[in-house]
Design an enzyme around this catalytic site. Structure first.
Site, PDB file in Angstrom:
ATOM      1  N   ARG A 194       0.856  -1.204   0.000  1.00 27.04           N
ATOM      2  CA  ARG A 194       0.000   0.000   0.000  1.00 27.04           C
ATOM      3  C   ARG A 194       0.886   1.246   0.000  1.00 27.04           C
ATOM      4  O   ARG A 194       1.498   1.587   1.024  1.00 27.04           O
ATOM      5  CB  ARG A 194      -0.926   0.007   1.218  1.00 27.04           C
ATOM      6  CG  ARG A 194      -1.798   1.254   1.283  1.00 27.04           C
ATOM      7  CD  ARG A 194      -3.041   1.109   2.148  1.00 27.04           C
ATOM      8  NE  ARG A 194      -2.799   1.157   3.567  1.00 27.04           N
ATOM      9  CZ  ARG A 194      -3.764   1.208   4.492  1.00 27.04           C
ATOM     10  NH1 ARG A 194      -5.039   1.190   4.114  1.00 27.04           N
ATOM     11  NH2 ARG A 194      -3.473   1.238   5.771  1.00 27.04           N
TER      12      ARG A 194
ATOM     13  N   ASP B 230      -4.670   3.175  14.079  1.00 38.57           N
ATOM     14  CA  ASP B 230      -3.783   3.718  13.045  1.00 38.57           C
ATOM     15  C   ASP B 230      -4.335   5.075  12.618  1.00 38.57           C
ATOM     16  O   ASP B 230      -5.251   5.603  13.259  1.00 38.57           O
ATOM     17  CB  ASP B 230      -3.620   2.732  11.884  1.00 38.57           C
ATOM     18  CG  ASP B 230      -4.841   2.667  10.976  1.00 38.57           C
ATOM     19  OD1 ASP B 230      -5.913   3.175  11.363  1.00 38.57           O
ATOM     20  OD2 ASP B 230      -4.717   2.107   9.876  1.00 38.57           O
TER      21      ASP B 230
HETATM   22  C1  LIG Z   1      -7.616   0.883   9.188  1.00 43.04           C
HETATM   23  C2  LIG Z   1      -6.425   0.392   8.450  1.00 43.04           C
HETATM   24  O1  LIG Z   1      -5.809   1.087   7.714  1.00 43.04           O
HETATM   25  S1  LIG Z   1      -5.947  -1.192   8.827  1.00 43.04           S
HETATM   26  C3  LIG Z   1      -4.328  -1.359   8.196  1.00 43.04           C
HETATM   27  C4  LIG Z   1      -3.321  -0.697   9.049  1.00 43.04           C
HETATM   28  N1  LIG Z   1      -3.192  -1.324  10.353  1.00 43.04           N
HETATM   29  C5  LIG Z   1      -2.383  -2.377  10.518  1.00 43.04           C
HETATM   30  O2  LIG Z   1      -1.731  -2.775   9.606  1.00 43.04           O
HETATM   31  C6  LIG Z   1      -2.335  -3.029  11.881  1.00 43.04           C
HETATM   32  C7  LIG Z   1      -1.027  -3.733  12.103  1.00 43.04           C
HETATM   33  N2  LIG Z   1      -0.923  -4.242  13.463  1.00 43.04           N
HETATM   34  C8  LIG Z   1      -0.001  -3.801  14.332  1.00 43.04           C
HETATM   35  O3  LIG Z   1       0.772  -2.914  14.035  1.00 43.04           O
HETATM   36  C9  LIG Z   1       0.076  -4.469  15.688  1.00 43.04           C
HETATM   37  O4  LIG Z   1      -0.604  -5.682  15.683  1.00 43.04           O
HETATM   38  C10 LIG Z   1      -0.545  -3.635  16.828  1.00 43.04           C
HETATM   39  C11 LIG Z   1       0.188  -2.299  16.921  1.00 43.04           C
HETATM   40  C12 LIG Z   1      -2.003  -3.377  16.607  1.00 43.04           C
HETATM   41  C13 LIG Z   1      -0.370  -4.400  18.130  1.00 43.04           C
HETATM   42  O5  LIG Z   1       0.988  -4.517  18.354  1.00 43.04           O
HETATM   43  P1  LIG Z   1       1.607  -5.253  19.627  1.00 43.04           P
HETATM   44  O6  LIG Z   1       0.798  -4.958  20.841  1.00 43.04           O
HETATM   45  O7  LIG Z   1       3.044  -4.914  19.645  1.00 43.04           O
HETATM   46  O8  LIG Z   1       1.424  -6.750  19.295  1.00 43.04           O
HETATM   47  P2  LIG Z   1       1.946  -7.975  20.119  1.00 43.04           P
HETATM   48  O9  LIG Z   1       2.837  -7.549  21.245  1.00 43.04           O
HETATM   49  O10 LIG Z   1       0.773  -8.786  20.510  1.00 43.04           O
HETATM   50  O11 LIG Z   1       2.785  -8.751  19.036  1.00 43.04           O
HETATM   51  C14 LIG Z   1       3.161 -10.088  19.205  1.00 43.04           C
HETATM   52  C15 LIG Z   1       4.010 -10.478  18.038  1.00 43.04           C
HETATM   53  O12 LIG Z   1       3.228 -10.369  16.855  1.00 43.04           O
HETATM   54  C16 LIG Z   1       3.871  -9.518  15.928  1.00 43.04           C
HETATM   55  N3  LIG Z   1       2.848  -8.751  15.222  1.00 43.04           N
HETATM   56  C17 LIG Z   1       1.812  -8.040  15.751  1.00 43.04           C
HETATM   57  N4  LIG Z   1       1.079  -7.518  14.763  1.00 43.04           N
HETATM   58  C18 LIG Z   1       1.651  -7.898  13.606  1.00 43.04           C
HETATM   59  C19 LIG Z   1       1.318  -7.660  12.243  1.00 43.04           C
HETATM   60  N5  LIG Z   1       0.246  -6.938  11.899  1.00 43.04           N
HETATM   61  N6  LIG Z   1       2.115  -8.189  11.317  1.00 43.04           N
HETATM   62  C20 LIG Z   1       3.188  -8.937  11.660  1.00 43.04           C
HETATM   63  N7  LIG Z   1       3.542  -9.196  12.940  1.00 43.04           N
HETATM   64  C21 LIG Z   1       2.775  -8.668  13.890  1.00 43.04           C
HETATM   65  C22 LIG Z   1       4.754  -8.619  16.747  1.00 43.04           C
HETATM   66  O13 LIG Z   1       5.815  -8.142  15.949  1.00 43.04           O
HETATM   67  C23 LIG Z   1       5.207  -9.567  17.837  1.00 43.04           C
HETATM   68  O14 LIG Z   1       6.246 -10.352  17.318  1.00 43.04           O
HETATM   69  P3  LIG Z   1       7.361 -11.061  18.283  1.00 43.04           P
HETATM   70  O15 LIG Z   1       6.612 -11.965  19.201  1.00 43.04           O
HETATM   71  O16 LIG Z   1       8.236 -11.764  17.328  1.00 43.04           O
HETATM   72  O17 LIG Z   1       8.046  -9.950  19.013  1.00 43.04           O
HETATM   73  O1  LIG Z   2      -7.708   1.223   5.429  1.00 42.54           O
HETATM   74  C1  LIG Z   2      -8.616   0.644   5.960  1.00 42.54           C
HETATM   75  C2  LIG Z   2      -9.631   1.269   6.752  1.00 42.54           C
HETATM   76  O2  LIG Z   2     -10.462   0.544   7.330  1.00 42.54           O
HETATM   77  O3  LIG Z   2      -9.618   2.509   6.830  1.00 42.54           O
END
Ligand SMILES: CC(=O)SCCNC(=O)CCNC(=O)[C@H](O)C(C)(C)COP(=O)(O)OP(=O)(O)OC[C@H]1O[C@@H](n2cnc3c(N)ncnc32)[C@H](O)[C@@H]1OP(=O)(O)O
Ligand SMILES: O=CC(=O)O
Length: 535
Positions: A169, A451
């Site tokens: 993206r 986010d």
């Molecule tokens: C509305 C929109 O635009 S949606 C699209 C944009 N939003 C996203 O992409 C959300 C992505 N998600 C994230 O960034 C995270 O999941 C968060 C910030 C919500 C939560 O993060 P944290 O609390 O740090 O998660 P947590 O501690 O439970 O993570 C556990 C493990 O999973 C991994 N992890 C968590 N989320 C993700 C993810 N989305 N992708 C890959 N790995 C992840 C962490 O890196 C961590 O790895 P480790 O055990 O090797 O250290």
């Molecule tokens: O990018 C996704 C959204 O739900 O906003």
């Protein structure tokens, strides 16, 4: 340790880069990649600016009371019998798509998560500072070649044999890349992200059996989709790739794009891989576009769910439109994430994700987004219950669905608006802005993924409740600027207590920006625009 110094860059004529060139950046900022950036910029920047100006004019008309409708001039496209080009094998099965910022550990974990695809994000879950954008490209290059690895906190990270299909993206049309100037002007962040990714990875991806696949955010019209399509055509020519190689899924995440779904698919028909119901930005867009409409005022953020009338109408119309055009329909994201150390609350959160995916799968969606690896299996279970062995259910036509303009604009619920909901918005807004300024664009707050899109809802609701006659708390008090100003220091103190690194300097600054944004007469078009000037 002394780091090796970066190689000098060979910049194309007319280009200037103001960001630091750290060791390794020269492998991304190559002459070939920067030349494509310059070519695309010279060809398309004027059109991007025109389209952004069209947004401003349209916003003025909406502020004056106009309500959107399906376009009369494109009725032929809506009524026509056409489909998008066939979907490549690598994109046929997208039951679960994980998303996440382009940070190195996240990239490895997401690719290994068991999801069918992974949307790596240069946009809303990422603070677009120079280092994040360029290291993100380094991470992409290593991921595509499968050489990406990391040693962190005593753990070794590398890719599994089987990984998710990569989808990228880039930033939306509104965002500039201020560290790169062409002919003295800032360039488009989206074109920058896209061009660098294409030059470094498209051929390598094709050689490995996939291709250059994208998610396109925040568009407001089919003319904006046409701009992306023209960029794809020129890029394919420049790189010697067959036309139709690039595939892109458009996020329908603005109320105006909801009236042009057929037209958007049509513009991109040789390059389309469907639509996604980006719910959070969609809610934000509704608030933004009808902020001055005396009849518009949504309830507490937590009450505006996918079953709200206008959200249900939009989700069903998207599904019907996609399948009619043989395009994948991908569901959006429940912001719920696993809750550590509280099994009861975790069960409730997992139940919420399960319901969300079950509803999408049963309606006919081909897949949906999750925010966290801990949700992949659960979401996969809900989709496979409905899809069985099939990679998708595009053959499930939903000609039974009829969605009218009135249904798309049926903005309910309007109640309740509560003090807790108002404080929640202020708290999340300050916490998120503070984290973003510190370089992290995606954070867990009160056990939800936050986010830029979710934070936009919070700050725009506060702005609107102050101004709307309907912005009245359930106990009868009118939401006012003074009320919000009084709550901000209290919520800042809670954020400083709760946020990791909450004692850092970005949080008081975030509180100030939040106050300015929610109490000023002008509505900031995107919160990331004033924030970007601070980093
Ligand atoms: C509305 C929109 O635009 S949606 C699209 C944009 N939003 C996203 O992409 C959300 C992505 N998600 C994230 O960034 C995270 O999941 C968060 C910030 C919500 C939560 O993060 P944290 O609390 O740090 O998660 P947590 O501690 O439970 O993570 C556990 C493990 O999973 C991994 N992890 C968590 N989320 C993700 C993810 N989305 N992708 C890959 N790995 C992840 C962490 O890196 C961590 O790895 P480790 O055990 O090797 O250290
Ligand atoms: O990018 C996704 C959204 O739900 O906003």
């Amino acid at each position: 340790m002394t780091l090796p110094s970066a190689q000098p860059l060979n910049l194309p004529q007319g280009m200037e880069i103001t960001g630091d060139i750290k060791p390794g950046y020269e492998a991304i900022l190559t002459t070939e990649a920067l030349s494509l950036v310059v070519k695309l910029t010279r060809e398309f920047e004027a059109r991007r600016q025109q389209l952004l100006a069209v947004r401003v004019e349209r916003a003025k008309r909406l502020d004056a009371g106009e309500r959107p409708d399906f376009l009369p001039e494109t009725a032929e496209i809506r009524n026509g019998d056409w489909t998008i080009a066939p979907i490549p094998a690598a994109l046929e099965c997208r039951r679960v798509e994980i998303t996440g910022p382009v940070e190195r550990k996240m990239v490895i974990n997401a690719l290994n998560s068991g999801a069918d695809s992974y949307m790596t994000d240069f946009e809303d879950s990422n603070t677009p500072n120079w280092d994040n954008q360029i290291t993100g490209q380094i991470n992409m290059k290593d991921a595509v070649r499968r050489t990406i690895s990391l040693e962190q906190n005593g753990k070794s990270y590398k890719l599994n044999d089987k990984v998710a299909t990569l989808v990228v993206r880039p930033r939306g049309w509104h965002l500039d890349e201020k560290h790169v100037l062409v002919d003295g002007k800032r360039i488009s962040g989206g074109i920058f992200d896209f061009a660098l990714f294409m030059v470094h990875n498209a051929k390598e991806q094709l050689a490995r059996g996939a291709g250059p696949y994208f998610y396109l955010p925040k568009m407001e019209s089919h003319l904006e989709a046409r701009l992306w399509n023209d960029i794809f055509v020129m890029t394919q020519n420049e790189l010697g790739l067959p036309q139709g190689t690039i595939k892109a899924t458009v996020l329908i995440e603005t109320i105006l794009a909801a009236f042009e779904m057929d037209e958007i698919l049509y513009e991109l028909r040789e390059h389309s891989s469907g639509l996604n119901a980006g719910r959070w930005d969609y809610i934000f867009s509704c608030i933004k576009k009808f902020k001055l409409d005396k009849d518009f005022c949504l309830a507490d953020r937590a009450k505006v769910t996918m079953t709200a009338p206008f959200m249900r109408a939009y989700a069903l119309l998207l599904l019907k439109t996609c399948h009619k055009r043989k395009a994948p329909a991908i569901g959006g994201m429940a912001a719920l994430i696993p809750i550590k150390n509280d099994p009861e609350k975790n069960d409730v959160a997992m139940g919420g994700v399960r319901n969300d995916k079950a509803r999408d799968a049963t309606d006919g969606y081909d897949g949906g987004w999750v925010a966290h690896p801990g949700l992949v299996e659960l979401a996969m279970g809900e989709f496979t219950k409905v899809l069985g062995d099939k990679p998708n259910q595009i053959d499930k036509q939903r000609s039974d669905i009829e969605v009218t303009r009135e249904q798309l604009l049926d903005f309910k619920p309007e109640a309740p608006i509560t003090e807790a909901g108002l404080r929640y918005n202020i708290n999340v807004g300050i916490h998120y802005l503070g984290s973003w300024l510190a370089g992290n664009g995606c954070v867990p707050i009160h056990n939800l993924m936050e986010d830029a899109a979710t934070a936009e809802i919070s700050r725009s609701q506060v702005w609107q409740w102050i101004r709307s006659d309907k912005g009245v708390l359930e106990d009868g008090r009118k939401v006012t600027a003074d009320m919000v100003r009084a709550m901000i220091p209290e919520e800042l103190a809670k954020v400083q207590r709760d946020a990791p690194g909450g004692d850092g300097p970005t949080y008081p600054r975030a509180a100030q920006i939040f106050e300015d944004m929610s109490t000023s007469t002008e509505f900031a078009e995107f919160l990331t625009l004033p924030l970007y000037e601070e980093i």
